[in-house]
Motif scaffolding. Structure first.
Motif, PDB file in Angstrom:
ATOM      1  N   LEU A 338       2.227  18.552  40.017  1.00  0.00           N
ATOM      2  CA  LEU A 338       2.064  17.433  40.941  1.00  0.00           C
ATOM      3  C   LEU A 338       1.065  16.417  40.412  1.00  0.00           C
ATOM      4  O   LEU A 338       0.389  16.634  39.419  1.00  0.00           O
ATOM      5  CB  LEU A 338       1.579  17.959  42.298  1.00  0.00           C
ATOM      6  CG  LEU A 338       2.526  18.871  43.077  1.00  0.00           C
ATOM      7  CD1 LEU A 338       1.784  19.505  44.242  1.00  0.00           C
ATOM      8  CD2 LEU A 338       3.741  18.102  43.562  1.00  0.00           C
ATOM      9  N   PHE A 339       0.984  15.300  41.128  1.00  0.00           N
ATOM     10  CA  PHE A 339       0.001  14.242  40.913  1.00  0.00           C
ATOM     11  C   PHE A 339       0.070  13.730  39.476  1.00  0.00           C
ATOM     12  O   PHE A 339       1.136  13.321  39.036  1.00  0.00           O
ATOM     13  CB  PHE A 339      -1.398  14.731  41.322  1.00  0.00           C
ATOM     14  CG  PHE A 339      -1.459  15.296  42.716  1.00  0.00           C
ATOM     15  CD1 PHE A 339      -1.031  14.542  43.796  1.00  0.00           C
ATOM     16  CD2 PHE A 339      -1.898  16.590  42.958  1.00  0.00           C
ATOM     17  CE1 PHE A 339      -1.063  15.037  45.088  1.00  0.00           C
ATOM     18  CE2 PHE A 339      -1.927  17.105  44.240  1.00  0.00           C
ATOM     19  CZ  PHE A 339      -1.511  16.323  45.295  1.00  0.00           C
ATOM     20  N   ASP A 340      -1.046  13.745  38.747  1.00  0.00           N
ATOM     21  CA  ASP A 340      -1.043  13.172  37.399  1.00  0.00           C
ATOM     22  C   ASP A 340      -0.564  14.141  36.324  1.00  0.00           C
ATOM     23  O   ASP A 340      -0.431  13.771  35.156  1.00  0.00           O
ATOM     24  CB  ASP A 340      -2.452  12.687  37.032  1.00  0.00           C
ATOM     25  CG  ASP A 340      -3.526  13.743  37.253  1.00  0.00           C
ATOM     26  OD1 ASP A 340      -3.186  14.902  37.572  1.00  0.00           O
ATOM     27  OD2 ASP A 340      -4.715  13.404  37.121  1.00  0.00           O
ATOM     28  N   GLN A 341      -0.268  15.378  36.697  1.00  0.00           N
ATOM     29  CA  GLN A 341       0.059  16.399  35.705  1.00  0.00           C
ATOM     30  C   GLN A 341       1.322  16.086  34.887  1.00  0.00           C
ATOM     31  O   GLN A 341       1.308  16.253  33.656  1.00  0.00           O
ATOM     32  CB  GLN A 341       0.183  17.761  36.389  1.00  0.00           C
ATOM     33  CG  GLN A 341      -1.114  18.247  37.003  1.00  0.00           C
ATOM     34  CD  GLN A 341      -0.930  19.426  37.928  1.00  0.00           C
ATOM     35  OE1 GLN A 341       0.163  19.972  38.070  1.00  0.00           O
ATOM     36  NE2 GLN A 341      -2.015  19.828  38.587  1.00  0.00           N
ATOM     37  N   PRO A 342       2.438  15.644  35.484  1.00  0.00           N
ATOM     38  CA  PRO A 342       3.616  15.341  34.654  1.00  0.00           C
ATOM     39  C   PRO A 342       3.370  14.237  33.629  1.00  0.00           C
ATOM     40  O   PRO A 342       3.905  14.306  32.509  1.00  0.00           O
ATOM     41  CB  PRO A 342       4.670  14.921  35.691  1.00  0.00           C
ATOM     42  CG  PRO A 342       4.253  15.598  36.954  1.00  0.00           C
ATOM     43  CD  PRO A 342       2.752  15.549  36.927  1.00  0.00           C
ATOM     44  N   ILE A 343       2.557  13.239  33.971  1.00  0.00           N
ATOM     45  CA  ILE A 343       2.259  12.165  33.016  1.00  0.00           C
ATOM     46  C   ILE A 343       1.380  12.704  31.892  1.00  0.00           C
ATOM     47  O   ILE A 343       1.598  12.393  30.708  1.00  0.00           O
ATOM     48  CB  ILE A 343       1.586  10.978  33.716  1.00  0.00           C
ATOM     49  CG1 ILE A 343       2.477  10.436  34.842  1.00  0.00           C
ATOM     50  CG2 ILE A 343       1.285   9.868  32.704  1.00  0.00           C
ATOM     51  CD1 ILE A 343       3.806   9.890  34.396  1.00  0.00           C
ATOM     52  N   HIS A 344       0.385  13.517  32.231  1.00  0.00           N
ATOM     53  CA  HIS A 344      -0.442  14.142  31.191  1.00  0.00           C
ATOM     54  C   HIS A 344       0.422  14.961  30.240  1.00  0.00           C
ATOM     55  O   HIS A 344       0.244  14.904  29.017  1.00  0.00           O
ATOM     56  CB  HIS A 344      -1.485  15.066  31.820  1.00  0.00           C
ATOM     57  CG  HIS A 344      -2.542  14.362  32.579  1.00  0.00           C
ATOM     58  ND1 HIS A 344      -3.363  15.005  33.481  1.00  0.00           N
ATOM     59  CD2 HIS A 344      -2.931  13.061  32.590  1.00  0.00           C
ATOM     60  CE1 HIS A 344      -4.211  14.138  34.006  1.00  0.00           C
ATOM     61  NE2 HIS A 344      -3.964  12.957  33.494  1.00  0.00           N
ATOM     62  N   ALA A 345       1.346  15.724  30.815  1.00  0.00           N
ATOM     63  CA  ALA A 345       2.199  16.567  29.978  1.00  0.00           C
ATOM     64  C   ALA A 345       3.048  15.717  29.038  1.00  0.00           C
ATOM     65  O   ALA A 345       3.211  16.055  27.855  1.00  0.00           O
ATOM     66  CB  ALA A 345       3.089  17.443  30.857  1.00  0.00           C
ATOM     67  N   ARG A 346       3.572  14.620  29.545  1.00  0.00           N
ATOM     68  CA  ARG A 346       4.393  13.760  28.694  1.00  0.00           C
ATOM     69  C   ARG A 346       3.562  13.124  27.590  1.00  0.00           C
ATOM     70  O   ARG A 346       3.996  13.052  26.435  1.00  0.00           O
ATOM     71  CB  ARG A 346       5.073  12.680  29.544  1.00  0.00           C
ATOM     72  CG  ARG A 346       5.999  11.761  28.765  1.00  0.00           C
ATOM     73  CD  ARG A 346       7.056  12.557  28.029  1.00  0.00           C
ATOM     74  NE  ARG A 346       7.963  11.693  27.274  1.00  0.00           N
ATOM     75  CZ  ARG A 346       8.730  12.121  26.272  1.00  0.00           C
ATOM     76  NH1 ARG A 346       8.686  13.395  25.903  1.00  0.00           N
ATOM     77  NH2 ARG A 346       9.526  11.290  25.649  1.00  0.00           N
TER      78      ARG A 346
END
Length: 442
Positions: A338-346
């Motif tokens: 959730l939140f900023d985690q998917p962008i960090h992962a990308r």
């Protein structure tokens, strides 16, 4: 100089502020951190003066909507703001207004909205701190939805502007009710109401460089690390001495409240891969695992000590956990929720720091396959390069120097002039205010 710090959120939002506070103290400045209750153990360990001025965010774990992935995570953001951030903003603003006359500069987390309110009400020079690239919508980021979708800069910029506009329309009315109760005029885009003079980004350029559409007063400093997270248990020390570096599984300090089958599948993945493993399951876990000499299950362990001694780290890609993994030079299996985690992962995947598994892919076989991909020479070399670059950075020191320059150049105002009403800051209290707890209503 005297710096008033304000933060709110999880331990990933506390630890960078503790690192910054300790650096300011080492440079001869006085600091006071204002935040939610529940942080006392960590601030005492860090020897950073602290005032509790908001409800404990950990209580939000009982809010079911906070864990929802519906509508690309917007339902979870609504729950976070409406159930937590509104109340925290008002109570923190009241505490900061009491303290403001005693300090030269306010340094506020981008999600600690009470900092912006107090600065604008009291006229105290104010700096915003962002701990994630996602805190500043820009075309330099992956798209806010479907982050793996390859789009040109202007399309990503447009999507982020649309997302920020929707967020403003959704939350501005609630925040403006709080502002009205504090004698402030209404504002637009309160969720992104950052300091107009200095915004410090406490993360590394190896993850994200300044975007071409950023305002000029935004500065990337590097990560601010706090070392003394918790004790290394004798059990962990003994386990590490018995064999090869382990595969570490953690969901940080937030997602650990709702792990689903993450740790069950992690346990089986370690057995399937034939590697040793450490599972950090959180302080309130109800999960139990069969004893296995090759697998250690702990509530918590200091990431800064454990990660450099690990084989790889599987984590949810929160900003704090990601920073410790990169500094350790270890490959990641990103498991964003959730939140900023998917962008960090990308961002991490694009830079070859690891591989990503969505929550729908959490099973033992895929974990084991992801570990094999994460240990390829390309990723191992990329994270080692990142580690060497981070060794050259000192985010807390860079931020401290910028804060000193800013505070020396700024003069507190006498108050704000809104129409015919002049708003003056409250008189300084004779003693420190007592910790403020509870949920004040606007």
């Amino acid at each position: 100089m005297r710096f008033l710090l304000a933060s709110w959120g999880s331990l990933g939002d506390l630890f960078p502020f503790l690192g910054l506070a300790q650096k300011l103290q080492a440079r001869g400045h006085e600091v006071l951190l204002v935040g939610p209750s529940g942080w006392e153990e960590h601030t005492e360990r860090a020897q950073v003066p602290f005032v509790a001025a908001a409800p404990d965010p950990w209580a939000l774990r009982e809010v079911a909507q906070l864990w929802s992935q519906r509508r690309w995570g917007l339902e979870a953001l609504e729950a976070l703001v409406e159930k937590g951030a509104y109340a925290a903003a008002l109570s923190m603003a009241k505490a900061l207004l009491q303290l403001a006359p005693e300090y030269d500069c306010l340094v506020a987390h981008h999600f600690a909205f009470g900092g912006a309110f107090a600065s604008q009400r009291a006229g105290l020079p104010w700096v915003t701190v962002c701990l994630s690239p996602v805190a500043t919508p820009s075309g330099g980021l992956p798209p806010p939805v479907f982050p793996k979708l390859p789009l040109p800069f202007f399309c990503r910029q447009t999507l982020w502007k649309m997302a920020a506009g929707w967020i403003s329309r959704r939350f501005d009315p609630g925040f403006n009710r709080l502002r009205h109760s504090l004698g402030l005029p209404p504002a637009r885009g309160v969720l992104y109401d950052y300091s107009p003079k200095l915004v410090l980004h406490l993360y590394s350029r190896i993850l994200f460089s300044p975007s071409q559409d950023w305002p000029s007063h935004h500065r990337i400093c590097g990560y601010s690390f706090y070392e003394n997270e918790c004790e290394v248990s004798p059990e962990l020390l003994a386990f590490m001495e018995r064999g090869s570096p382990p595969w570490v599984f953690t969901l940080g300090s937030t997602m650990v409240a709702r792990p689903g089958r993450f740790y069950v599948e992690a346990y089986e993945a370690a057995k399937l891969s034939g590697v040793r493993a450490v599972l950090l399951t959180g302080p309130e876990t109800q999960q139990r695992f069969p004893p296995d000499p090759q697998i250690l299950v702990l509530a918590r362990a200091p990431h800064s000590w454990l990660f450099p001694r690990s084989l790889a780290v599987t984590h949810c890609c929160g900003a704090g956990t990601l920073s410790k993994t990169l500094r350790a030079g270890r490959p990641s299996v990103f498991c964003p929720c959730l939140f900023d985690q998917p962008i960090h992962a990308r961002l991490g995947e694009l830079r070859h720091f690891g591989v990503t598994l969505s929550s729908q892919q959490w099973n033992a076989r895929r974990f084991a396959q992801a570990l094999d991909r994460a240990l390829t020479p390309e990723i191992v070399q990329s994270v080692r390069r990142a580690q060497r670059e981070l060794e050259k950075e000192n985010g807390a020191q860079t931020a401290s120097q910028l804060l000193e320059e800013f505070a020396a150049s700024e003069k507190p105002w006498k108050g704000f002039q809104f129409g015919q009403a002049r708003l003056e800051p409250p008189h300084a209290p004779a003693t420190r205010p007592v910790p403020i707890a509870g949920n004040d209503e606007a």
